[in-house]
Design a protein around this motif. Structure first.
Motif, short mmCIF file in Angstrom:
data_model
loop_
_atom_site.label_atom_id
_atom_site.label_comp_id
_atom_site.label_asym_id
_atom_site.label_seq_id
_atom_site.Cartn_x
_atom_site.Cartn_y
_atom_site.Cartn_z
N GLN A 76 3.35 7.11 -6.75
CA GLN A 76 2.53 8.23 -7.22
C GLN A 76 3.16 9.56 -6.84
O GLN A 76 3.15 10.51 -7.63
N LYS A 82 1.53 3.02 -11.02
CA LYS A 82 1.20 1.87 -10.18
C LYS A 82 2.07 0.69 -10.56
O LYS A 82 2.38 0.49 -11.74
N VAL A 93 7.41 -0.78 -12.09
CA VAL A 93 6.46 0.22 -12.58
C VAL A 93 6.92 0.65 -13.96
O VAL A 93 8.00 1.23 -14.11
N LYS A 121 0.83 -1.20 0.00
CA LYS A 121 0.00 0.00 0.00
C LYS A 121 0.87 1.26 0.00
O LYS A 121 0.63 2.20 -0.77
N GLU A 138 2.72 1.89 -3.43
CA GLU A 138 1.88 2.52 -4.46
C GLU A 138 1.79 4.03 -4.23
O GLU A 138 1.86 4.81 -5.18
N THR A 139 1.63 4.42 -2.97
CA THR A 139 1.55 5.86 -2.65
C THR A 139 2.86 6.56 -2.99
O THR A 139 2.87 7.66 -3.57
#
Length: 375
Positions: free
Chosen positions: A207, A250, A244, A200, A203-204
């Motif tokens: 970004q 993502k 990625v 989790k 992914e943050t």
């Protein structure tokens, strides 16, 4: 300070291996280009130690987050492995033969501190929030600190005549397996929870990385590292990785990383490592037969995809004289050739005075290299 001496051959035992490749120009001057970042001149060393190591752009630039690792990662073994392990993962996507390494330059210290904090302290903190009403037990159960450290590595390739450009970024997330609180009992964090939280957070971070100046749309590799407890004498390992694609924000699916460090002699899981454990016990016995009474040999075996990749052996001794060090080094070299003919091995012989000798052998070498230290 000790000086390093390379021994000449002792019969058939102390034959030096690992020749330095032919050297042309010492370095190549190029222009480093980053998107939205001012160009600058850097140097590429001509010599690559071997295919496993990247050539590093010079002058060497430290990562802005380097100083944070000492406070966040408990074990000195983890401090080394969280970086070295990420290099191994990176090599699967960014070929060391044509990519050049630089420590991470995009995540600055302030950003790293914010991301590693709790969201109750900074809005962009990645660790769970707490409040004054929560007891230590509630914090341990519901809101431990999962993310301990972030490692960033940058990779460049030649983009034209006398120019290099950013080609990839690797991010390693060091995840806690044990949460420590002042004046409270330590709390183990389940592996499944570490995995879920790590994916989790990854992914943050990806970004957020896309929004940093200079990152652009280059591919990003992400690895999740499980650090060991404070008293562990073997390092943790990366347990998951994701890639990625260029321009994406993502990960393109997660893959298991099968790496493990095993303490030798193995006190548990003997069946899984019976062969390497038996050979190590034979090394110990052979040493004690000829150098009895003061040698305690310990080792660490590294496995990747269930295959033995390398062994590090530490031989602490009481220092009685240089002749004894030479004799022991000779004998240890013969044992390496006997028991580990096809394995990468590093043997450190140390005393209370510090390092005494070093024996190294790459997996493909027939004969080790030997170094004797001298004051």
């Amino acid at each position: 300070m000790k000086r390093l001496f390379t021994l000449p051959a002792f019969a058939a035992v102390l034959v030096l291996g690992g020749c330095i490749p032919s050297i042309g120009p010492e370095k190549e001057e190029v222009i480093q280009e980053n998107e939205d970042v001012e160009q600058e001149t850097v140097l590429i060393p001509e010599v690559q130690l071997n295919e496993q190591y990247y050539r590093t752009l010079l002058p060497f630039k430290k990562s802005a987050t380097r100083g944070l690792i000492v406070n966040q990662v408990y074990s000195k073994y983890d401090i080394e492995e969280v970086e070295e392990g990420l290099l191994r993962l990176s090599a699967k996507h960014f070929d060391p033969n044509d990519h050049f390494f630089q420590e991470g330059q995009f995540i600055d210290e302030k950003t790293a501190i914010h991301w590693l904090s709790r969201s109750s302290k900074f809005d962009d903190g990645l660790n769970p929030p707490i409040n004054d009403k929560m007891t230590p037990q509630e914090i341990s159960e519901k809101a431990p600190v999962y993310l301990a450290h972030i490692v960033e590595q940058n990779y460049y390739v030649k983009t034209g005549d006398k120019k290099v450009g950013l080609a990839g970024i690797s991010i390693g997330l060091a995840m806690n397996s044990v949460y420590y609180q002042r004046d409270a009992a330590e709390a183990k964090i389940p592996d499944k929870t570490i995995e879920q939280q790590g994916m989790k957070m990854a992914e943050t971070i990806v970004q957020r990385m896309r929004k940093l100046d200079g990152v652009g749309d280059v591919p990003i590799t992400v690895g999740l590292f499980k650090q060991q407890s404070r008293n562990s004498i073997v390092p943790g390992t990366y347990f998951a990785q994701a890639y990625v694609d260029k321009g994406k924000d993502k990960p393109n699916g997660w893959k298991e990383v099968k790496e493990k460090f095993v303490l030798l002699p193995a006190s548990s899981d003997v069946d899984n490592y019976r062969d390497v454990n038996e050979r190590f016990e034979k090394v110990k016995q052979d040493i004690n037969d000829y150098f009895p009474g003061f040698i305690s040999v310990v080792g660490t075996a590294f496995y990747s995809d269930n295959n033995l990749e390398s062994i590090k052996i530490n031989v602490p001794i009481q220092f009685y004289g240089k002749n004894e060090v030479v004799a022991l080094t000779q004998y240890m070299t013969s044992l390496i050739m006997k028991y580990y003919p096809k394995t990468e091995v590093e043997v450190s012989i140390t005393s209370g005075n510090g390092p005494e000798s070093l024996i190294t052998k790459n997996a493909g070498d027939e004969e080790p290299s030997i170094h004797i230290y001298s004051y």
